[in-house]
Write a protein that holds these residues in place. Sequence first.
Motif, mmCIF file in Angstrom:
data_model
loop_
_atom_site.group_PDB
_atom_site.id
_atom_site.type_symbol
_atom_site.label_atom_id
_atom_site.label_comp_id
_atom_site.label_asym_id
_atom_site.label_seq_id
_atom_site.Cartn_x
_atom_site.Cartn_y
_atom_site.Cartn_z
ATOM 1 N N UNK A 1 75.032 98.972 16.884
ATOM 2 C CA UNK A 1 74.341 98.889 15.594
ATOM 3 C C UNK A 1 74.167 100.280 14.998
ATOM 4 N N UNK A 2 73.716 101.228 15.796
ATOM 5 C CA UNK A 2 73.510 102.593 15.313
ATOM 6 C C UNK A 2 74.829 103.244 14.881
ATOM 7 N N UNK B 1 77.167 88.095 18.360
ATOM 8 C CA UNK B 1 75.964 87.615 17.699
ATOM 9 C C UNK B 1 74.918 88.735 17.693
ATOM 10 N N UNK B 2 73.876 88.527 16.919
ATOM 11 C CA UNK B 2 72.811 89.533 16.873
ATOM 12 C C UNK B 2 72.222 89.762 18.264
ATOM 13 N N UNK B 3 71.995 88.705 19.008
ATOM 14 C CA UNK B 3 71.395 88.835 20.340
ATOM 15 C C UNK B 3 72.292 89.605 21.299
ATOM 16 N N UNK C 1 78.468 87.123 13.355
ATOM 17 C CA UNK C 1 79.235 87.894 14.349
ATOM 18 C C UNK C 1 79.537 89.319 13.900
ATOM 19 N N UNK C 2 79.029 89.688 12.731
ATOM 20 C CA UNK C 2 79.260 91.043 12.207
ATOM 21 C C UNK C 2 77.973 91.583 11.579
ATOM 22 N N UNK C 3 76.841 91.392 12.243
ATOM 23 C CA UNK C 3 75.563 91.774 11.651
ATOM 24 C C UNK C 3 75.474 93.256 11.297
#
Length: 270
Positions: free
Chosen positions: A107-108, A98-100, A172-174
Amino acid sequence: MATNTGKRVALVTGGGSGIGRATAVRFAELGYSCVVADIDESSAKETLRMLQTPGIAVQVDVTKATSVEAMVTAAVQHFGRIDCAFNGAGIAERATATIADTTEDEFDRVMGVNTKGVWLCLKYEIAQMLQQEPVMSDPAKWADKPDVCRFRGVRGSIVNASSIAAHYPTPMHAPYGASKWAVLGLTKTAAVEYAKEGIRVNAVSPGFVDTPMHHRNMEKLSPGEKEKTESWHPVGRIGAPEEVAEAVCWLCSDACPFTTGEHLKIAGGS
């Protein structure tokens, strides 16, 4: 107006496997000389051995400006110009979250390859194309058309790899979804900025495709999740890399001179 008297040149990033490899092979079948670029140089060389036309393999890290610039320089030094480019290098998350629960590093990492990598490729590919004379492959074909419709020639055509994930929410794949949405924004912006310079920029948005990255992603899922994923497309199957390659080569071709700033979904009806 320059005419196309020599073999055209295609540059493919992510050319060592999957959609990138299929695209390089298809470009070669159509008579293009190819620059096959990948972070894994051995995979790029393996693709090169599959080609029917002259080509070179180049190791590239699309997240680094110096590496991308060197790739473009190598292409021009070897072939003199770049007529087409497919910016196909891309990665997915190492694990769903998740995003959290997604880490900043993850992310980077994904944004660095999928978004910054496309931006850097555009930056240096376009800079080279701006130095090239426009090419018209068949001037007689357009001789009787009014000026507003006449194909005046192109300096280059670029296709970026987005994804069906850029058109739907991606729980689940932000990072992956965000990166591919961003590719569409880069595509449309570049298309508008360079339309009058004779450079076309489009994108493809594949669905689930039979590639090594897809298989790695499937390994992370439960049997029930895998079954749901495989049947997600209305046509009832996943795509083949060659099907995406055909679309990329069409967008790069003279068949659609009035097409720029567009995205083409190749997703079995999804």
